[in-house]
Enzyme design. Sequence first.
Site, PDB file in Angstrom:
ATOM      1  N   LYS A   1      -1.317 -28.364  -3.592  1.00 44.50           N
ATOM      2  CA  LYS A   1      -1.721 -28.013  -4.741  1.00 44.50           C
ATOM      3  C   LYS A   1      -1.645 -28.813  -5.992  1.00 44.50           C
ATOM      4  CE  LYS A   1      -3.633 -25.368  -1.773  1.00 44.50           C
ATOM      5  NZ  LYS A   1      -4.509 -26.077  -1.114  1.00 44.50           N
TER       6      LYS A   1
ATOM      7  N   HIS B   1      -6.698 -11.003  -2.319  1.00 42.84           N
ATOM      8  CA  HIS B   1      -6.882 -12.389  -1.982  1.00 42.84           C
ATOM      9  C   HIS B   1      -7.934 -12.408  -0.627  1.00 42.84           C
ATOM     10  CE1 HIS B   1      -4.582 -13.397  -5.398  1.00 42.84           C
ATOM     11  NE2 HIS B   1      -3.648 -12.583  -4.777  1.00 42.84           N
TER      12      HIS B   1
ATOM     13  N   ARG C   1     -12.488 -27.401   5.141  1.00 37.17           N
ATOM     14  CA  ARG C   1     -13.023 -26.685   6.404  1.00 37.17           C
ATOM     15  C   ARG C   1     -14.308 -26.000   5.965  1.00 37.17           C
ATOM     16  NH1 ARG C   1      -9.779 -22.734   3.790  1.00 37.17           N
ATOM     17  NH2 ARG C   1     -10.978 -20.997   3.255  1.00 37.17           N
TER      18      ARG C   1
ATOM     19  N   GLU D   1       0.939 -22.259 -14.848  1.00 36.22           N
ATOM     20  CA  GLU D   1      -0.550 -22.446 -15.403  1.00 36.22           C
ATOM     21  C   GLU D   1      -0.398 -21.409 -16.313  1.00 36.22           C
ATOM     22  OE1 GLU D   1      -3.570 -22.322 -12.551  1.00 36.22           O
ATOM     23  OE2 GLU D   1      -2.912 -24.051 -11.405  1.00 36.22           O
TER      24      GLU D   1
HETATM   25  C1  MV4 Z   1      -5.466 -18.068 -11.092  1.00 40.34           C
HETATM   26  C2  MV4 Z   1      -5.870 -16.835 -11.530  1.00 40.34           C
HETATM   27  C3  MV4 Z   1      -5.761 -16.802 -13.014  1.00 40.34           C
HETATM   28  N1  MV4 Z   1      -5.313 -17.838 -13.898  1.00 40.34           N
HETATM   29  N2  MV4 Z   1      -4.812 -19.138 -11.859  1.00 40.34           N
HETATM   30  C4  MV4 Z   1      -5.592 -16.295  -6.659  1.00 40.34           C
HETATM   31  C5  MV4 Z   1      -5.504 -17.261  -5.153  1.00 40.34           C
HETATM   32  C6  MV4 Z   1      -5.063 -18.763  -5.732  1.00 40.34           C
HETATM   33  N3  MV4 Z   1      -6.049 -19.613  -4.784  1.00 40.34           N
HETATM   34  C7  MV4 Z   1      -5.525 -18.736  -7.298  1.00 40.34           C
HETATM   35  N4  MV4 Z   1      -5.615 -17.522  -7.629  1.00 40.34           N
HETATM   36  C8  MV4 Z   1      -5.627 -17.437  -8.956  1.00 40.34           C
HETATM   37  N5  MV4 Z   1      -5.226 -18.237  -9.771  1.00 40.34           N
HETATM   38  C9  MV4 Z   1      -4.948 -19.132 -13.126  1.00 40.34           C
HETATM   39  N6  MV4 Z   1      -4.359 -19.840 -14.003  1.00 40.34           N
HETATM   40  C10 MV4 Z   1      -6.345 -15.845 -10.754  1.00 40.34           C
HETATM   41  C11 MV4 Z   1      -6.219 -15.965  -9.389  1.00 40.34           C
HETATM   42  C12 MV4 Z   1      -6.702 -14.891  -8.778  1.00 40.34           C
HETATM   43  C13 MV4 Z   1      -8.039 -15.062  -7.813  1.00 40.34           C
HETATM   44  C14 MV4 Z   1      -8.809 -16.201  -7.886  1.00 40.34           C
HETATM   45  C15 MV4 Z   1      -9.472 -16.513  -6.807  1.00 40.34           C
HETATM   46  C16 MV4 Z   1      -9.919 -15.091  -6.078  1.00 40.34           C
HETATM   47  C17 MV4 Z   1      -9.312 -14.131  -6.168  1.00 40.34           C
HETATM   48  C18 MV4 Z   1      -8.451 -13.878  -7.469  1.00 40.34           C
HETATM   49  C19 MV4 Z   1      -7.799 -12.658  -7.458  1.00 40.34           C
HETATM   50  C20 MV4 Z   1      -6.573 -12.508  -8.190  1.00 40.34           C
HETATM   51  C21 MV4 Z   1      -6.025 -13.647  -8.838  1.00 40.34           C
END
Ligand code: MV4
Length: 501
Positions: free
Chosen positions: A116, A235, A292, A200
Amino acid sequence: MIKKILIANRGEIAVRIMRTCREMGIHSVAVYSEADQTARHVVYADEAYLLGPAPANESYLVIDKIIEIAKKSGADAIHPGYGFLAENPIFAQRVEENGLIFIGPKPKTIALLGDKMAARQIMEKANVPIVPGMKEPISSTQEALQFAQEVGFPILLKAAAGGGGKGMRVVRQESEIEEMFLRAQSEAQSAFGDKRIYLEKYLEKPRHIEIQILADRYGNVIHLGERECSIQRRHQKVIEESPSPIVDEALRNKMGQTAVTAAKASGYVNAGTVEFLLDQDNNFYFLEVNTRLQVEHPVTELITGLDLVREQILIAAGEKLSLGQEDIQFHGHAIECRIYAEDPDNEFMPSVGTIFNYREPGGPGVRVDSGFSRGDTVPIYYDPIIAKLITWGQNRDQAISRMKRALDEYVIHGIQTIIPFHRRLFELKDFVTGNLSTHFIQEHFDQSNELERFSEEELQALAALVCAVDYSEKKRASGFISQKPIQNWKMIQRYCQLINR
Ligand code: MV4
């Protein structure tokens, strides 16, 4: 030319891929575990080979065995589906080394985008907006503190090897940093065998919006619009739709162009998904690339009229994209409900067993991608997704009406599914008006807070009502009560205990 494809997967996605193979006159080869001897994907395939015992690491994850079967059966290519080996660069590499075509991106691209932090660096160089944050992993809480002072709280600790929310911790104030850093590190170590953590800025209640792209090996890249995937639980996505209720044409073009840039910057070939977070001011930030075919690809298929598996196969065979961006048109609205074999009345515990009665919905605008039939047993060993219910409508309202009807028509007896949970979701005003965020389920279904407002008598009346409604709903939907209605009363009791009543 590709004449025969081995599908290194099971369940609904294996069947989905085989269907396109059949349309294209390509022979399909199934592989299966001892738990899947009579599974739908085995029955559907032109040939099928046993991999080994039920646990995935003795069957669907055994690279050597899968490649051996591919060669023995005379397959030209392997489609990995999603999950299992789909994003394993070593697998893709081994497939190619054995003179077979991997239907997906190059092994190097999979490896690169799997890291990532490396992905963030590439995107930053290409002027793709990324969430403000660090370019290097941190080694001490001191560095975290410094970062927080620069960008302000809240901040988010993320695993460099990450994805899926594992090893993720929100830090809202200085006093929490030390503890959260240690927790994130140990979680990342046990989940990925890599404890590197970076930081972040934390975005509050963002939307998860992703762009589908197609790229051929000649540098042509197009996008197929967005999918809104904000409705997720821990998630795990629950509902996806396209278009997003909040994305207008201007934003779609901008995000689409950015996704195309992201794909070009990483040398991407085949179908892929560029994930973004959209903040409350409609700023979007690159999150990651999924290398994918995704679970939710059908919503894109329904509004573009394309078959993404067909496009994947043609790209892998070395053909040029037959469509330019100007050929892509969006028509209507599509929504997907994931049908998990989980019990929403019992904390979404996996529900395994034999499906003794099964009837899928149909009619106008309804598509069901499933991997099970009546009499099949849902094994404990794999993902609990048993089907996907997708509806299409001229607009969002029609797609929703059709989804509600289809959810009511769906009969699955013998195991619990999240269909009743979907029914409740589709009644929520915020859902119907498209007021979504990644915190939607948490906010609308965390009843432990809600119940505090009620008196003892009100709680009892509420419990009786929930039981009665639930009972009549189940009876109406299936003409059959497979679950003791008392369960909901127990649920209320548990909430009462939780709030010390
Ligand atoms: C974040 C975020 C808020 N701020 N990054 C969750 C899974 C991972 N792939 C990235 N995720 C998140 N990153 C920042 N800087 C909130 C999430 C997140 C989220 C993202 C996508 C789908 C569902 C989520 C549920 C909770 C938090």
